[in-house]
Design a protein around this motif. Structure first.
Motif, mmCIF file in Angstrom:
data_model
loop_
_atom_site.group_PDB
_atom_site.id
_atom_site.type_symbol
_atom_site.label_atom_id
_atom_site.label_comp_id
_atom_site.label_asym_id
_atom_site.label_seq_id
_atom_site.Cartn_x
_atom_site.Cartn_y
_atom_site.Cartn_z
ATOM 1 N N UNK A 154 3.178 -12.023 7.783
ATOM 2 C CA UNK A 154 1.907 -11.730 8.456
ATOM 3 C C UNK A 154 1.378 -10.395 7.960
ATOM 4 N N UNK A 155 0.185 -10.420 7.411
ATOM 5 C CA UNK A 155 -0.471 -9.194 6.933
ATOM 6 C C UNK A 155 -1.608 -8.821 7.870
ATOM 7 N N UNK A 156 -1.642 -7.566 8.263
ATOM 8 C CA UNK A 156 -2.796 -7.050 9.011
ATOM 9 C C UNK A 156 -3.744 -6.452 7.974
ATOM 10 N N UNK A 157 -4.677 -7.287 7.519
ATOM 11 C CA UNK A 157 -5.562 -6.919 6.407
ATOM 12 C C UNK A 157 -6.519 -5.780 6.741
ATOM 13 N N UNK A 158 -6.675 -5.482 7.997
ATOM 14 C CA UNK A 158 -7.570 -4.393 8.393
ATOM 15 C C UNK A 158 -6.892 -3.023 8.283
ATOM 16 N N UNK A 159 -5.628 -3.017 7.877
ATOM 17 C CA UNK A 159 -4.925 -1.763 7.654
ATOM 18 C C UNK A 159 -4.707 -1.562 6.153
ATOM 19 N N UNK A 160 -4.173 -0.429 5.758
ATOM 20 C CA UNK A 160 -4.185 -0.004 4.357
ATOM 21 C C UNK A 160 -3.033 -0.510 3.498
ATOM 22 N N UNK A 161 -2.083 -1.221 4.073
ATOM 23 C CA UNK A 161 -0.865 -1.585 3.363
ATOM 24 C C UNK A 161 -1.067 -2.328 2.064
ATOM 25 N N UNK A 162 -1.894 -3.348 2.071
ATOM 26 C CA UNK A 162 -2.091 -4.160 0.871
ATOM 27 C C UNK A 162 -2.617 -3.309 -0.283
ATOM 28 N N UNK A 163 -3.630 -2.510 -0.012
ATOM 29 C CA UNK A 163 -4.214 -1.677 -1.071
ATOM 30 C C UNK A 163 -3.176 -0.702 -1.628
ATOM 31 N N UNK A 164 -2.370 -0.115 -0.762
ATOM 32 C CA UNK A 164 -1.353 0.839 -1.222
ATOM 33 C C UNK A 164 -0.301 0.159 -2.099
ATOM 34 N N UNK A 165 0.119 -1.039 -1.718
ATOM 35 C CA UNK A 165 1.102 -1.755 -2.528
ATOM 36 C C UNK A 165 0.476 -2.168 -3.853
ATOM 37 N N UNK A 166 -0.734 -2.686 -3.820
ATOM 38 C CA UNK A 166 -1.382 -3.138 -5.050
ATOM 39 C C UNK A 166 -1.660 -1.984 -6.016
ATOM 40 N N UNK A 167 -1.809 -0.761 -5.486
ATOM 41 C CA UNK A 167 -1.968 0.412 -6.358
ATOM 42 C C UNK A 167 -0.750 0.629 -7.251
ATOM 43 N N UNK A 168 0.407 0.102 -6.862
ATOM 44 C CA UNK A 168 1.613 0.219 -7.679
ATOM 45 C C UNK A 168 1.621 -0.802 -8.815
ATOM 46 N N UNK A 169 0.651 -1.719 -8.801
ATOM 47 C CA UNK A 169 0.597 -2.776 -9.811
ATOM 48 C C UNK A 169 1.375 -4.019 -9.425
ATOM 49 N N UNK A 170 1.925 -4.033 -8.238
ATOM 50 C CA UNK A 170 2.720 -5.176 -7.772
ATOM 51 C C UNK A 170 1.855 -6.042 -6.854
ATOM 52 N N UNK A 171 1.799 -7.351 -7.133
ATOM 53 C CA UNK A 171 0.948 -8.226 -6.321
ATOM 54 C C UNK A 171 1.542 -8.512 -4.944
ATOM 55 N N UNK A 172 0.650 -8.757 -3.990
ATOM 56 C CA UNK A 172 1.021 -9.095 -2.620
ATOM 57 C C UNK A 172 0.629 -10.543 -2.363
ATOM 58 N N UNK A 173 1.539 -11.282 -1.718
ATOM 59 C CA UNK A 173 1.287 -12.676 -1.362
ATOM 60 C C UNK A 173 1.584 -12.839 0.126
#
Length: 193
Positions: A154-173
């Motif tokens: 479960x991702x809470x897309x309204x928070x910053x987690x996805x963007x921070x992880x994707x900044x590392x170059x690693x994809x989120x699913x």
């Protein structure tokens, strides 16, 4: 993942403006049938990726991660939040702030379980501010592992987690993506898987 979204709608409870309580099937009591289905979905996505390990943080990530590992026939490692007397090997560590517990923990994995030959998928129950995923990625990179992706129940897309992880170059699913909450109801956006 329709069955997961349906379960969140049925049994999830919104607390305040940013907490989703899913303790009846994921974070306290576990629905093994749903967790097995989650394991199959992630395993199907990564079946040709050449993964050698699944990694998560204790405790709520353990069950979905174990089912993914079982489906792929590879080991699952969980980062411990507290050192015990049996952990005598060289430890890889990272400090992780818990959004829901409001505490920082030093997570650790014994170095003997990770190597430069490992290709790893990170699995976790929630993605909010991304600290757990980033802590695991830090440990895995220190060990020289290749990180194939981060799988989130479960991702809470309204928070910053996805963007921070994707900044590392690693994809989120993510299997379920929460856009926000509206009058105590969960509002979803399109999921990745």
């Amino acid at each position: 993942m329709e069955s997961l979204v349906a379960r969140i709608k049925q049994d999830g409870t919104v607390l305040g403006e940013d907490i989703l309580k899913v303790d009846s099937f994921l974070t306290h009591q576990v629905d093994p049938k749903l967790m097995r289905e989650i394991g199959r979905v992630f395993a199907e996505k990564f079946k040709t990726a050449g993964l050698t390990k699944i990694v998560t943080i204790e405790a709520s990530g353990n069950v979905p991660a174990a089912y993914v590992a079982e489906e792929l026939g590879i080991p699952m490692i969980f980062a411990k939040k507290a050192k015990n007397v049996t952990m005598t090997d060289d430890l890889l560590t990272a400090d992780v702030y818990s959004f829901t517990k409001k505490v920082t923990s030093t997570i650790q994995i014994s170095q003997k379980f990770l190597s430069e030959q490992d290709k790893v998928l990170v699995i976790d129950d929630f993605l909010a501010n991304g600290q757990a995923a980033l802590g695991l990625i830090s440990i895995l990179k220190t060990a020289g592992c290749e990180v194939a992706g981060v799988g989130i129940v479960i991702e809470k897309s309204f928070q910053t987690g996805r963007a921070l992880v994707e900044e590392t170059g690693i994809p989120v699913f993510s299997l379920a993506r929460v856009a926000g909450f509206d009058q105590g109801q969960v509002v979803f956006r399109e999921a990745d898987l």
